[in-house]
Design an enzyme around this catalytic site. Sequence first.
Site, PDB file in Angstrom:
ATOM      1  N   GLU A 179      -6.089  -6.013   3.887  1.00 32.52           N
ATOM      2  CA  GLU A 179      -6.130  -7.193   3.010  1.00 32.52           C
ATOM      3  C   GLU A 179      -7.298  -7.130   2.037  1.00 32.52           C
ATOM      4  O   GLU A 179      -7.890  -8.160   1.693  1.00 32.52           O
ATOM      5  CB  GLU A 179      -6.228  -8.456   3.872  1.00 32.52           C
ATOM      6  CG  GLU A 179      -5.338  -9.565   3.386  1.00 32.52           C
ATOM      7  CD  GLU A 179      -3.898  -9.153   3.188  1.00 32.52           C
ATOM      8  OE1 GLU A 179      -3.187  -8.973   4.171  1.00 32.52           O
ATOM      9  OE2 GLU A 179      -3.472  -9.017   2.025  1.00 32.52           O
TER      10      GLU A 179
ATOM     11  N   THR B 223       0.831  -1.214   0.000  1.00 34.26           N
ATOM     12  CA  THR B 223       0.000   0.000   0.000  1.00 34.26           C
ATOM     13  C   THR B 223       0.861   1.258   0.000  1.00 34.26           C
ATOM     14  O   THR B 223       1.904   1.326   0.658  1.00 34.26           O
ATOM     15  CB  THR B 223      -0.893  -0.011   1.261  1.00 34.26           C
ATOM     16  OG1 THR B 223      -1.591  -1.248   1.290  1.00 34.26           O
ATOM     17  CG2 THR B 223      -1.881   1.140   1.257  1.00 34.26           C
TER      18      THR B 223
END
Length: 627
Positions: free
Chosen positions: A395, A113
Amino acid sequence: MDEQKVLSIKGLLDDTPEEYLSHKEKYENSIRKSVLFYKTLHSTEDENMSVDEKTKLNFRNIVTSAIFKDNSPFMLHNSMFIPTIMGQGTDEQREYWMKRAKNMEIIGTYAQTELGHGTFIRGLETQATYDPDTEEFVLHSPVLSSYKWWPGGLAHTANYCIVMARLYIKGKSHGIHPFMVQIRDEETHMPLPGIKLGEIGAKLGFNTVNNGFLGFENHRISRDRMLMKNAQVLKDGTFVAGSNSKLTYGTMVYVRVLIVSNMANMLAKAVTIALRYSAIRRQSQPKPDEPEPQILDYVTQQHKLFIAIASSHAFYMNAMWLWEIYYSVSLQLASGKLDNLPELHALACCLKPLSTIDATAMIEKCRLACGGHGYMLSANLAQTYGLATAAYTYEGENTVLLLQAARSLVKAWVGHVKGRPLKGTMAYLAGDSTVKAWDGSIDGIIQSFKVVAIRKISSVVKILQDYEKSGLSPEDAWNKASVFLTAASEAHGRAVLLSVYKSEMDKRAAVLSPPLRKVLLQLVDLYVTYWALEKVGDMLLYASITDKDVDELQRRYIELLAAIRPNAVGLVDAFDFRDEILNSTLGAYDGRAYERLMEEAMKSPLNAEPVNQTFHKYLKPFMRGKL
Ligand SMILES: CCCCCCCCCCCCCCCCCC(=O)SCCNC(=O)CCNC(=O)[C@H](O)C(C)(C)COP(=O)(O)OP(=O)(O)OC[C@H]1O[C@@H](n2cnc3c(N)ncnc32)[C@H](O)[C@@H]1OP(=O)(O)O
Ligand SMILES: Cc1cc2nc3c(=O)[nH]c(=O)nc-3n(C[C@H](O)[C@H](O)[C@H](O)COP(=O)(O)OP(=O)(O)OC[C@H]3O[C@@H](n4cnc5c(N)ncnc54)[C@H](O)[C@@H]3O)c2cc1C
């Protein structure tokens, strides 16, 4: 492996509750304990080499919750760094890196990320540009939004990480790939040149996980640091694509599968606390001459809590079942067979969101069910909620995953209409889309949920087609229909959760003693009835249920609560959490909640002295009008 042995190691459990430490102290304490914990586990696990990885992970995860009210800064090392080496590395890379990672010679994390993108992996901006002259990749963060942001352990713990970056060769982009990157010197732990590292700051939870940021300034790594099991870059810069670019997303699928069992565990913890407390707490006096009842005898309290017990069982059964599918698809992938990957992905994209949505809501309900004392951090319900709600986002954000599942469902339905066969867990979509006669049986209700799913999926496909016919692009039609698409995924997910829970219990029923079988099947009945009532609108719309049937369902639900009540404490005791693992003033086995609340209150640093210095400094002059 012996939990008792692990937890009796001195220094693993805190004397001062974690919540009274400063942000920095929390981190330092968590590292001290992580190291001690690892050393203890390592010696314990070595005696049990036959124990499989999943069981080990589960064990570590459960014991970790005793040691950290929050979580460990090594979390990502075990849950993503190691699995990515295993899943994305060549044999040679695996052999080299696994030895170092397993022995904790290096500590790693998974850096995917960025500040600008989490969901949209194809939008990641970190660059890995291949330089054939030196046979190196040049890692670079061109803009602020390309900084890695969030990875656990990245800030001050890890010295290596897997970086997901966009590969460029001779000016051409070849998509996102994993790179093994050393970020700190192994001796001094200083960030390496060209690497900017730090911590992202205080959060709702995960405050001992040491989430960090990472930026690169033309940092070079050798060619062999790209994990090349799937795609490869040859010395001369030739790019060899993998058989399916989505194999790069493999670690995420693995963790999504694990999250379902993690939710079963977190919910079991929360309901153990709330239910035990409800058995010792007495409040109000419904009958004038009788003592105050246990709050667990209020049917509204049973309604709040018993569904959490049943849901934990449902998630656990589904998690074990999903794990088997994951395991067999992994074996197939290893032999180059990719056919069942889309179904696994779609299932994980349904069950991860539904288990985290339900667990988060039910953990919060457990907290509220404890009244004021549930608001105390020492009850350990607020922190459990903080950890569970993180899984709603991490996730794969839940809405986004439900939309991924919808993509598979829509594709399957369109194919089915064209005469293509439906496979595996979607095979039921080919079945009858009407409920002929509602019989109220468990199997009948589960069948009704399947009908709801079929009708919602077929309806949303029609909506999509109508939007497109009206001139919208497929993308705009998708966005406009997305509320219904997520509802269709939820309906499919509910049908899976219910039917797998029932069928897995049926499989085990034969080996259970009759009394145990009876109570476990009551939980299945409760779960199915609860959801039929929760989704009564869908039932009325799609399953030809009448108001009389609803009335019967409601009565049956209340009867089930009454039937489960005598076994409720036994059911949470059967989760078998040690007090250290519950870590709660309200939920300990001996029921001494008030004594524990007082003992914990006395640990507040403010109670160390009878008069706080602010009295002399501020309050007294203020009250005397001298400030
Ligand atoms: C029992 C033991 C228990 C032990 C308990 C242990 C404890 C467990 C808990 C551990 C906790 C660990 C802590 C973790 C901390 C968080 C870590 C992170 O968040 S890390 C960061 C996590 N970050 C995220 O999760 C990011 C979420 N975002 C994403 O995953 C992606 O961007 C995307 C999937 C949304 C879209 O991707 P994009 O590339 O734009 O794709 P398109 O839309 O263009 O095309 C879709 C096509 O591809 C297909 N397909 C897609 N994926 C897969 C797949 N995996 N596979 C296969 N196929 C896949 C899809 O079906 C479709 O096919 P078709 O229809 O065309 O045939
Ligand atoms: C506690 C925690 C730990 C984490 N640990 C790690 C880690 O170790 N490593 C790592 O790499 N990452 C980590 N992450 C990051 C995490 O994976 C991302 O936050 C997550 O994938 C969501 O992405 P995002 O933050 O970009 O949200 P966004 O995608 O920006 O989502 C914001 C909103 O936009 C909506 N949205 C976005 N895209 C779409 C779409 N296509 N359609 C419809 N709606 C959409 C979402 O539904 C959501 O409501 C962690 C996050 C948390 C909270």
